[in-house]
Design a protein around this motif. Structure first.
Motif, PDB file in Angstrom:
ATOM      1  N   PRO A 164       0.670  -1.196  -0.049  1.00 26.16           N
ATOM      2  CA  PRO A 164      -0.230  -0.063   0.241  1.00 26.16           C
ATOM      3  C   PRO A 164       1.217   1.304   0.000  1.00 26.16           C
ATOM      4  CG  PRO A 164      -0.165  -1.310   1.935  1.00 26.16           C
ATOM      5  CD  PRO A 164       0.030  -2.144   1.179  1.00 26.16           C
ATOM      6  N   GLY A 165       0.845   2.306  -0.583  1.00 25.70           N
ATOM      7  CA  GLY A 165       1.318   3.910  -1.099  1.00 25.70           C
ATOM      8  C   GLY A 165       1.013   4.922  -1.076  1.00 25.70           C
ATOM      9  N   GLU A 166      -0.083   4.938  -0.210  1.00 26.60           N
ATOM     10  CA  GLU A 166      -0.908   6.381   0.187  1.00 26.60           C
ATOM     11  C   GLU A 166       0.417   6.863   1.233  1.00 26.60           C
ATOM     12  OE1 GLU A 166      -5.099   6.420   1.746  1.00 26.60           O
ATOM     13  OE2 GLU A 166      -3.898   5.981   3.382  1.00 26.60           O
ATOM     14  N   ARG A 167       0.938   6.071   2.237  1.00 29.28           N
ATOM     15  CA  ARG A 167       2.345   7.419   3.041  1.00 29.28           C
ATOM     16  C   ARG A 167       3.541   7.302   2.470  1.00 29.28           C
ATOM     17  NH1 ARG A 167       2.970   3.061   8.176  1.00 29.28           N
ATOM     18  NH2 ARG A 167       0.446   3.970   9.364  1.00 29.28           N
ATOM     19  N   HIS A 168       3.877   6.770   1.448  1.00 30.60           N
ATOM     20  CA  HIS A 168       4.726   7.123   0.219  1.00 30.60           C
ATOM     21  C   HIS A 168       3.700   8.411  -0.710  1.00 30.60           C
ATOM     22  CE1 HIS A 168       8.177   6.391  -3.227  1.00 30.60           C
ATOM     23  NE2 HIS A 168       6.906   6.529  -3.571  1.00 30.60           N
ATOM     24  N   VAL A 169       3.193   8.341  -1.352  1.00 28.94           N
ATOM     25  CA  VAL A 169       2.382   9.153  -1.714  1.00 28.94           C
ATOM     26  C   VAL A 169       2.478  10.357  -1.330  1.00 28.94           C
ATOM     27  CG1 VAL A 169       0.242  10.156  -2.984  1.00 28.94           C
ATOM     28  CG2 VAL A 169       1.477   7.612  -3.701  1.00 28.94           C
ATOM     29  N   ALA A 170       2.202  10.357   0.258  1.00 27.78           N
ATOM     30  CA  ALA A 170       2.180  11.844   0.813  1.00 27.78           C
ATOM     31  C   ALA A 170       3.686  12.301   1.455  1.00 27.78           C
ATOM     32  CB  ALA A 170       1.248  11.100   2.493  1.00 27.78           C
ATOM     33  N   ALA A 171       4.427  10.888   1.703  1.00 28.78           N
ATOM     34  CA  ALA A 171       5.887  11.529   1.667  1.00 28.78           C
ATOM     35  C   ALA A 171       6.237  12.656   0.577  1.00 28.78           C
ATOM     36  CB  ALA A 171       6.717  10.168   2.377  1.00 28.78           C
ATOM     37  N   MET A 172       6.117  12.128  -0.249  1.00 28.63           N
ATOM     38  CA  MET A 172       7.003  12.209  -1.856  1.00 28.63           C
ATOM     39  C   MET A 172       6.424  13.535  -2.432  1.00 28.63           C
ATOM     40  SD  MET A 172       9.248  10.209  -2.823  1.00 28.63           S
ATOM     41  CE  MET A 172       9.507   9.566  -1.051  1.00 28.63           C
ATOM     42  N   ARG A 173       4.866  13.770  -1.918  1.00 28.61           N
ATOM     43  CA  ARG A 173       5.017  15.000  -2.844  1.00 28.61           C
ATOM     44  C   ARG A 173       4.626  16.244  -1.736  1.00 28.61           C
ATOM     45  NH1 ARG A 173      -1.976  12.819  -4.283  1.00 28.61           N
ATOM     46  NH2 ARG A 173      -1.482  12.360  -5.542  1.00 28.61           N
ATOM     47  N   ALA A 174       4.984  15.559  -0.685  1.00 29.53           N
ATOM     48  CA  ALA A 174       5.890  16.634   0.341  1.00 29.53           C
ATOM     49  C   ALA A 174       7.157  17.183   0.449  1.00 29.53           C
ATOM     50  CB  ALA A 174       5.785  16.093   2.001  1.00 29.53           C
ATOM     51  N   LYS A 175       7.417  16.166  -0.551  1.00 31.57           N
ATOM     52  CA  LYS A 175       9.246  16.416  -0.436  1.00 31.57           C
ATOM     53  C   LYS A 175      10.938  15.870   0.422  1.00 31.57           C
ATOM     54  CE  LYS A 175       8.811  19.246  -4.542  1.00 31.57           C
ATOM     55  NZ  LYS A 175       7.652  18.247  -5.215  1.00 31.57           N
ATOM     56  N   ASP A 176       9.233  14.924   1.605  1.00 30.55           N
ATOM     57  CA  ASP A 176      10.537  14.531   2.606  1.00 30.55           C
ATOM     58  C   ASP A 176      10.867  13.565   1.282  1.00 30.55           C
ATOM     59  OD1 ASP A 176      10.919  13.085   4.627  1.00 30.55           O
ATOM     60  OD2 ASP A 176       8.604  12.518   5.314  1.00 30.55           O
ATOM     61  N   LEU A 177      12.127  13.463   1.422  1.00 30.60           N
ATOM     62  CA  LEU A 177      12.653  11.872   0.574  1.00 30.60           C
ATOM     63  C   LEU A 177      13.383  11.321   1.654  1.00 30.60           C
ATOM     64  CD1 LEU A 177      14.175  12.980  -2.904  1.00 30.60           C
ATOM     65  CD2 LEU A 177      11.985  12.067  -2.403  1.00 30.60           C
ATOM     66  N   SER A 178      13.189  11.425   3.378  1.00 29.85           N
ATOM     67  CA  SER A 178      13.815  11.258   4.600  1.00 29.85           C
ATOM     68  C   SER A 178      13.702   9.224   4.312  1.00 29.85           C
ATOM     69  CB  SER A 178      13.520  11.309   6.033  1.00 29.85           C
ATOM     70  OG  SER A 178      12.019  11.401   6.562  1.00 29.85           O
ATOM     71  N   ASP A 179      12.629   8.662   3.822  1.00 28.93           N
ATOM     72  CA  ASP A 179      12.551   7.271   3.945  1.00 28.93           C
ATOM     73  C   ASP A 179      11.090   7.239   3.348  1.00 28.93           C
ATOM     74  OD1 ASP A 179      11.207   4.818   4.160  1.00 28.93           O
ATOM     75  OD2 ASP A 179      10.975   4.859   6.312  1.00 28.93           O
ATOM     76  N   PRO A 180      11.614   6.441   2.180  1.00 31.97           N
ATOM     77  CA  PRO A 180      10.213   6.396   0.625  1.00 31.97           C
ATOM     78  C   PRO A 180       8.930   5.218   0.917  1.00 31.97           C
ATOM     79  CG  PRO A 180      12.280   4.191   0.189  1.00 31.97           C
ATOM     80  CD  PRO A 180      12.835   5.667   1.700  1.00 31.97           C
ATOM     81  N   LYS A 181       9.007   5.017   2.526  1.00 32.76           N
ATOM     82  CA  LYS A 181       7.900   4.693   2.964  1.00 32.76           C
ATOM     83  C   LYS A 181       6.856   3.679   1.718  1.00 32.76           C
ATOM     84  CE  LYS A 181       6.302   8.041   6.431  1.00 32.76           C
ATOM     85  NZ  LYS A 181       7.724   8.946   6.026  1.00 32.76           N
ATOM     86  N   ILE A 182       7.955   2.458   1.160  1.00 30.12           N
ATOM     87  CA  ILE A 182       7.531   2.121  -0.079  1.00 30.12           C
ATOM     88  C   ILE A 182       8.212   0.934  -0.421  1.00 30.12           C
ATOM     89  CG2 ILE A 182       8.087   2.786  -1.814  1.00 30.12           C
ATOM     90  CD1 ILE A 182       5.041   2.023  -2.971  1.00 30.12           C
ATOM     91  N   PHE A 183       7.776  -0.228  -0.323  1.00 28.33           N
ATOM     92  CA  PHE A 183       8.423  -1.760  -0.173  1.00 28.33           C
ATOM     93  C   PHE A 183       8.992  -1.496  -2.101  1.00 28.33           C
ATOM     94  CE2 PHE A 183       9.575  -6.047  -1.125  1.00 28.33           C
ATOM     95  CZ  PHE A 183      10.013  -6.008  -0.261  1.00 28.33           C
ATOM     96  N   ASP A 184      10.571  -2.322  -1.710  1.00 25.80           N
ATOM     97  CA  ASP A 184      11.274  -1.902  -2.697  1.00 25.80           C
ATOM     98  C   ASP A 184      12.077  -2.828  -3.096  1.00 25.80           C
ATOM     99  OD1 ASP A 184      12.804  -1.447  -5.161  1.00 25.80           O
ATOM    100  OD2 ASP A 184      14.102   0.019  -4.479  1.00 25.80           O
ATOM    101  N   PRO A 185      11.277  -4.227  -3.909  1.00 24.81           N
ATOM    102  CA  PRO A 185      11.620  -5.706  -4.114  1.00 24.81           C
ATOM    103  C   PRO A 185      13.883  -5.524  -4.162  1.00 24.81           C
ATOM    104  CG  PRO A 185      10.027  -5.189  -4.823  1.00 24.81           C
ATOM    105  CD  PRO A 185      10.753  -4.219  -4.501  1.00 24.81           C
TER     106      PRO A 185
END
Ligand code: HEC
Ligand code: HEC
Ligand code: HEC
Ligand code: HEC
Ligand code: HEC
Ligand code: HEC
Ligand code: HEC
Length: 384
Positions: free
Chosen positions: A224-245
């Motif tokens: 689920p990517g809701e938190r990633h989308v929110a973080a990326m929109r806020a330009k917060d790159l400290s943690d991608p908050k999404i799973f990268d295989p």
């Protein structure tokens, strides 16, 4: 079958502890991820992940245009479609089939698709909720009847461009109209279908088929990517908050990640070895059995030959470089540390055509590619 099971277990043994790891909770934790920080570090396809919302593939497309353009066109992305949106039915309905006294019709009525079975006296009609399978080999219909989810007794097959009996359903004449309709599915079976063919079917520890989006899209694999989308929109790159295989090892990626839906070695073994032709479809299991091909080598992982964001390549020449990453092209060529596997005494190209033969699965009316890489001698039985 016995022989191959024994051989598989030997291979298992040779690979050391890898096999014992499958299924153990330890194995589930992702590598290369900051475990404590990333709430999705343990994400795997087809698993529940409570507490994080899905954003939908349209959101991902805003920033990841390249992956989104090509992935949306793949059969995986169309592994299920809503009945009304189903491409096969849009172009092929009405579809008809007869079995004894029973007649089947799948029609489009306005914006709906309808599945009807009759016995000459009465009929049962239900709207098609979902079409399962893009139709590369075939397509099965899911509907509700008397409150239960059903799998249709007949499916569409690409080979004949028409209906025939669904794989694993009895081929004989049905005992009753209800029986002719199809198979009511247990909760587990329904969940299985939706986990592998749709996105976001489970959340907050419960099934939510109504909210599932048909097909395997971004968040089926990345979580689920809701938190990633929110973080990326806020330009917060400290943690991608999404799973990268990308961080997964080759065994994990093939056996556990792609194997979550394509069936790992472990799953096939737990089903009693799945003797018989059907396991041709289970690529992770077949590769695992290929003599000499160590599945912990990244050059043997699923993504070495398949980009999950792109359509499957059908030209055999495309795969030659994948084989030649390890094999010498000619016996005279100098071995290197990386390329030391023997050259073929027979040919220098189109490797897959001979060593990964297509095998017909009659019930599926389709020729699958055997991922059990091997020397095929004329008259040899397909290993099981
Ligand atoms: C607002 C723009 C934006 C949206 C929307 C967005 N992403 Fe991203 N995504 C990014 C950026 C920027 C990065 C690079 C982050 C970095 O390097 O730290 C990234 C990185 C990633 C990564 C790699 C993560 C890593 O650990 O390096 C994945 C996988 C990913 N996105 C998937 C998705 C998926 C799936 C969606 C939809 C649910 C999505 N993205 C939506 C901007 C976005
Ligand atoms: C969430 C379940 C799921 C996961 C995870 C998954 N797949 Fe699939 N895949 C499917 C389904 C379902 C189909 C069948 C699509 C159809 O034809 O309807 C499929 C089809 C495919 C195809 C065949 C496409 C074609 O043209 O016939 C390839 C190749 C493939 N997957 C590769 C992969 C790889 C590589 C991975 C791991 C990176 C992977 N898949 C992970 C569910 C999944
Ligand atoms: C463990 C994951 C999994 C489950 C559970 C599952 N499928 Fe699939 N299904 C796949 C994968 C992966 C493929 C593609 C490879 C293949 O054909 O085996 C596929 C292929 C298909 C196809 C052929 C698709 C095509 O384009 O030719 C149909 C039809 C289908 N599944 C229907 C169903 C139905 C209906 C259910 C539930 C009763 C179901 N599947 C349950 C993973 C799954
Ligand atoms: C079938 C599973 C699957 C699906 C569906 C999928 N991905 Fe991926 N994705 C992967 C895998 C596996 C990797 C790692 C690839 C590798 O290791 O070569 C990856 C890598 C990525 C990366 C690159 C991360 C990096 O570090 O380079 C991004 C971004 C990404 N995916 C976005 C998406 C988006 C957006 C979608 C939907 C349009 C999507 N993915 C759909 C399996 C999937
Ligand atoms: C060494 C290369 C190689 C590797 C590694 C590999 N594949 Fe394939 N795969 C192929 C080839 C070649 C085809 C056939 C392409 C064609 O002719 O259409 C294929 C076809 C497929 C198909 C389409 C169905 C079929 O039977 O034709 C699926 C699904 C698939 N692969 C899944 C996987 C999965 C999952 C993994 C990891 C366990 C994997 N593959 C690893 C080479 C590879
Ligand atoms: C990760 C490296 C690697 C890759 C990639 C690879 N191979 Fe191999 N292959 C090997 C090794 C190592 C052996 C064992 C050689 C030996 O000791 O006899 C082997 C053995 C074989 C054999 C002989 C099997 C037997 O039963 O005797 C064939 C045939 C073969 N490979 C074909 C292929 C083809 C075709 C591809 C591509 C689709 C491929 N290999 C990809 C490393 C690889
Ligand atoms: C026309 C079919 C065909 C094609 C194409 C083909 N092979 Fe072979 N290959 C064979 C046959 C048949 C044998 C067994 C020869 C024997 O035992 O005398 C073989 C043997 C091998 C072996 C075993 C060699 C050994 O010393 O143990 C390897 C490895 C191999 N092939 C790899 C490949 C690779 C890599 C390619 C592509 C560059 C390839 N093959 C293309 C038919 C083919």
């Amino acid at each position: 079958m016995r022989g191959s099971v024994k051989r598989s277990l030997t291979l298992c043994f040779l690979l050391g502890s890898a096999c014992a790891y499958f299924g153990s909770p330890l194995f589930v934790s992702g590598r290369g991820q900051s475990g404590a920080k990333n709430p999705l570090s343990k994400w795997r396809p087809a698993r529940d992940y409570s507490g994080v919302g899905y954003a939908g593939a349209a959101a991902c497309a805003q920033c990841h245009a390249k992956e989104s353009r090509t992935q949306a066109a793949t059969p995986m992305a169309h592994a299920a479609e809503a009945g009304a949106a189903c491409e096969v039915l849009k172009s092929r309905a009405p579809l008809t089939f007869t079995n004894g006294a029973y007649t089947y019709r799948i029609t489009r009525e306005g914006e709906r698709a309808v599945y009807t079975v009759g016995d000459g006296v009465s009929t049962i009609s239900e709207p098609v909720l979902f079409c399962f399978g893009q139709g590369v080999a075939g397509q099965t219909y899911i509907f509700q009847h008397r409150g239960a989810y059903y799998e249709s007794r007949v499916s569409y097959f690409q080979e004949s461009k028409g209906l025939d009996i669904t794989i694993l359903h009895p081929r004989g004449v049905p005992a009753s109209l209800e029986d002719a309709l199809g198979r009511p599915m247990s909760r587990e079976a329904t969940q299985g279908c939706f986990n592998c063919h749709t996105t976001a079917a489970v959340g907050d520890s419960r099934q939510q088929f109504e909210r599932a989006s048909p097909g395997v899209s971004c968040e089926a694999c990345h979580g689920p990517g809701e938190r990633h989308v929110a973080a990326m929109r806020a330009k917060d790159l400290s943690d991608p908050k999404i799973f990268d295989p990308t961080g997964l090892g080759a065994i994990e990626l093939s056996q556990e990640f792609c194997g979550a839906c394509h069936q790992s070695f472990d799953t096939v073994m737990s089903l009693g070895g799945q003797g018989g032709a059907a396991n041709i479809r289970f690529q992770p299991y077949r590769i695992y059995n290929s003599r000499g091909h160590l599945v912990d080598d990244p050059r043997m992982s699923c993504v070495a030959c398949h980009d999950p964001h792109e359509e499957l390549r059908h030209d055999a020449a495309y795969y030659d470089s994948k084989c030649l990453a390890c094999h010498l092209s000619t016996a005279g060529e100098l071995k290197t540390r990386a390329r030391s596997a023997p050259a073929c005494p027979v040919a220098t190209k189109q490797c897959a055509t001979c060593h990964m033969p297509k095998v017909e699965l009659p019930e599926m009316h389709y020729r699958f590619t055997d991922h059990w890489i091997r020397i095929v001698k004329p008259g040899d039985a397909v290993p099981r």
